[in-house]
Design an enzyme around this catalytic site. Sequence first.
Site, PDB file in Angstrom:
ATOM      1  N   HIS A  26     -10.227  51.197  15.563  1.00 31.84           N
ATOM      2  CA  HIS A  26      -8.797  51.480  15.718  1.00 31.84           C
ATOM      3  C   HIS A  26      -8.298  50.909  17.044  1.00 31.84           C
ATOM      4  CE1 HIS A  26      -8.324  54.753  12.623  1.00 31.84           C
ATOM      5  NE2 HIS A  26      -9.645  54.781  12.767  1.00 31.84           N
ATOM      6  N   HIS A  78     -14.891  50.014  10.999  1.00 32.44           N
ATOM      7  CA  HIS A  78     -13.600  49.535  11.486  1.00 32.44           C
ATOM      8  C   HIS A  78     -13.316  50.133  12.860  1.00 32.44           C
ATOM      9  CE1 HIS A  78     -12.873  53.325   9.361  1.00 32.44           C
ATOM     10  NE2 HIS A  78     -11.891  53.522  10.229  1.00 32.44           N
TER      11      HIS A  78
HETATM   12  P1  AMP Z   1     -11.246  56.654  10.065  1.00 30.04           P
HETATM   13  O1  AMP Z   1     -10.889  58.104  10.123  1.00 30.04           O
HETATM   14  O2  AMP Z   1     -11.707  56.107  11.376  1.00 30.04           O
HETATM   15  O3  AMP Z   1     -12.187  56.352   8.929  1.00 30.04           O
HETATM   16  O4  AMP Z   1      -9.885  55.905   9.798  1.00 30.04           O
HETATM   17  C1  AMP Z   1      -9.475  55.437   8.570  1.00 30.04           C
HETATM   18  C2  AMP Z   1      -8.075  54.938   8.757  1.00 30.04           C
HETATM   19  O5  AMP Z   1      -7.752  54.109   7.671  1.00 30.04           O
HETATM   20  C3  AMP Z   1      -7.027  56.066   8.777  1.00 30.04           C
HETATM   21  O6  AMP Z   1      -6.314  56.006  10.021  1.00 30.04           O
HETATM   22  C4  AMP Z   1      -6.127  55.739   7.601  1.00 30.04           C
HETATM   23  O7  AMP Z   1      -4.764  55.989   7.860  1.00 30.04           O
HETATM   24  C5  AMP Z   1      -6.397  54.271   7.375  1.00 30.04           C
HETATM   25  N1  AMP Z   1      -6.216  53.813   6.014  1.00 30.04           N
HETATM   26  C6  AMP Z   1      -6.696  54.367   4.879  1.00 30.04           C
HETATM   27  N2  AMP Z   1      -6.326  53.650   3.808  1.00 30.04           N
HETATM   28  C7  AMP Z   1      -5.605  52.603   4.274  1.00 30.04           C
HETATM   29  C8  AMP Z   1      -4.936  51.493   3.666  1.00 30.04           C
HETATM   30  N3  AMP Z   1      -4.945  51.309   2.351  1.00 30.04           N
HETATM   31  N4  AMP Z   1      -4.287  50.612   4.462  1.00 30.04           N
HETATM   32  C9  AMP Z   1      -4.260  50.791   5.803  1.00 30.04           C
HETATM   33  N5  AMP Z   1      -4.872  51.809   6.431  1.00 30.04           N
HETATM   34  C10 AMP Z   1      -5.530  52.707   5.690  1.00 30.04           C
END
Ligand code: AMP
Length: 136
Positions: free
Chosen positions: A101, A99
């Site tokens: 950001h 993903h």
């Molecule tokens: P990363 O550290 O790049 O893996 O980012 C994962 C992101 O996913 C974090 O910023 C979380 O806040 C976000 N996240 C985790 N679970 C959910 C969810 N159910 N819906 C939306 N965002 C999420």
Amino acid sequence: MDDCIFCKIVKGEIPCYKIYEDDKVISFLDIKPLSKGHALVLCKEHYENILDIPQDTYEYMCGVVKRVSLMLKEKYNPEGILINQNNGKRAGQEVCHMHIHIKPIYKDTKVFSEANHRKEFSREEMLKIQEELTFS
Ligand code: AMP
């Protein structure tokens, strides 16, 4: 992947604040946003990160990242937009489903500064690294 939270969101098993969807990609708001409009763009198929995602899927995702960024600029007019993508736990990746950001940066948004943690390499070291990394 059965135990992947983002796969569950893609399948509609877990709710999300969806802002974009097509047959390959979905975008929704991060549940713990850095700022207003912080969005994630992910591919529907499960890949872990940049190392295993197919090139064409990655390029397609980047197109959606641009579209979402333009929309955020138009709606909220942030001062900047920070795009980042973590690969592996040591790089801060919490969810192992590829993903990207998209973080709008406003006047009061606190952006982590790496400036004080940068390393210094000598000219010789830089030349060696350049030699090792240059594409042939
Ligand atoms: P990363 O550290 O790049 O893996 O980012 C994962 C992101 O996913 C974090 O910023 C979380 O806040 C976000 N996240 C985790 N679970 C959910 C969810 N159910 N819906 C939306 N965002 C999420």
